[in-house]
Design an enzyme around this catalytic site. Structure first.
Site, PDB file in Angstrom:
ATOM      1  N   ASP A   1       0.845  -1.199   0.000  1.00  0.00           N
ATOM      2  CA  ASP A   1       0.000   0.000   0.000  1.00  0.00           C
ATOM      3  C   ASP A   1       0.882   1.251   0.000  1.00  0.00           C
ATOM      4  O   ASP A   1       1.896   1.315   0.697  1.00  0.00           O
ATOM      5  CB  ASP A   1      -0.912  -0.006   1.228  1.00  0.00           C
ATOM      6  CG  ASP A   1      -2.060   0.974   1.091  1.00  0.00           C
ATOM      7  OD1 ASP A   1      -3.200   0.524   0.913  1.00  0.00           O
ATOM      8  OD2 ASP A   1      -1.810   2.197   1.178  1.00  0.00           O
TER       9      ASP A   1
ATOM     10  N   HIS B   1     -10.627  -4.767  -3.540  1.00  0.00           N
ATOM     11  CA  HIS B   1      -9.316  -5.036  -2.965  1.00  0.00           C
ATOM     12  C   HIS B   1      -9.457  -5.440  -1.507  1.00  0.00           C
ATOM     13  O   HIS B   1     -10.403  -5.073  -0.816  1.00  0.00           O
ATOM     14  CB  HIS B   1      -8.376  -3.834  -3.103  1.00  0.00           C
ATOM     15  CG  HIS B   1      -8.936  -2.547  -2.573  1.00  0.00           C
ATOM     16  ND1 HIS B   1      -9.849  -1.787  -3.272  1.00  0.00           N
ATOM     17  CD2 HIS B   1      -8.720  -1.888  -1.406  1.00  0.00           C
ATOM     18  CE1 HIS B   1     -10.162  -0.713  -2.562  1.00  0.00           C
ATOM     19  NE2 HIS B   1      -9.492  -0.755  -1.421  1.00  0.00           N
TER      20      HIS B   1
ATOM     21  N   HIS C   1     -11.303  -6.562 -13.415  1.00  0.00           N
ATOM     22  CA  HIS C   1     -11.931  -5.456 -12.688  1.00  0.00           C
ATOM     23  C   HIS C   1     -13.351  -5.799 -12.234  1.00  0.00           C
ATOM     24  O   HIS C   1     -14.211  -6.092 -13.051  1.00  0.00           O
ATOM     25  CB  HIS C   1     -11.976  -4.203 -13.568  1.00  0.00           C
ATOM     26  CG  HIS C   1     -12.543  -3.007 -12.855  1.00  0.00           C
ATOM     27  ND1 HIS C   1     -11.754  -2.036 -12.267  1.00  0.00           N
ATOM     28  CD2 HIS C   1     -13.827  -2.643 -12.595  1.00  0.00           C
ATOM     29  CE1 HIS C   1     -12.519  -1.138 -11.695  1.00  0.00           C
ATOM     30  NE2 HIS C   1     -13.786  -1.483 -11.880  1.00  0.00           N
TER      31      HIS C   1
END
Ligand code: DGP
Length: 114
Positions: free
Chosen positions: A30, A100, A46
């Site tokens: 991150d 995510h 996606h």
């Protein structure tokens, strides 16, 4: 998907520090870590959020969970403990509209979930 930051990370148009990858998922550090270890795991295809989880195949769904465990092992936090979080929608402050999972650990985490 055009204009999706995480799709651009998958394509390599935006650089990232890869931690783990397989056919279905990518895991990378991150950019704004909230714990000593903070890795983001995304499906390569996606979908917007957990609300679209069923749009992934079972192989993709399982790959995400497998990757969470694998990342914890690779990062050496599987025995000390870690948290897996997926923010979905505005009340959860989802800021990137590509599903995510955060894997957080490497130190004592807050007991509070919200
Ligand atoms: P969330 O708030 O659950 O939508 O978390 C999105 C996370 O994605 C946030 O913790 C920061 C991270 N992030 C956003 N843009 C980038 C980027 O370009 N590179 C990396 N490595 N992480 C990013």
């Amino acid at each position: 998907m055009a204009d999706c930051i995480f799709c651009k990370i998958i394509s390599g148009d935006i650089p990232s520090t890869k931690v783990y990858e397989d056919e279905y998922v990518l895991a990378f550090r991150d950019i704004n870590p909230m714990a000593p270890t903070h890795v983001v795991i995304i499906p390569k295809r996606h979908v917007q959020s957990m609300n679209e989880f069923e749009n992934l195949t079972e192989k993709e769904q399982l790959a995400i969970l497998h990757a969470c465990k694998k990342v914890a092992e690779l990062e050496g936090i599987d025995q000390t403990g870690y948290r897996v979080v997926s923010n979905c929608g505005p009340d959860a402050d989802q800021s990137v509209q590509h599903l995510h999972f955060h894997v957080l650990g490497g130190g004592k985490l807050s007991a509070r979930l919200a």
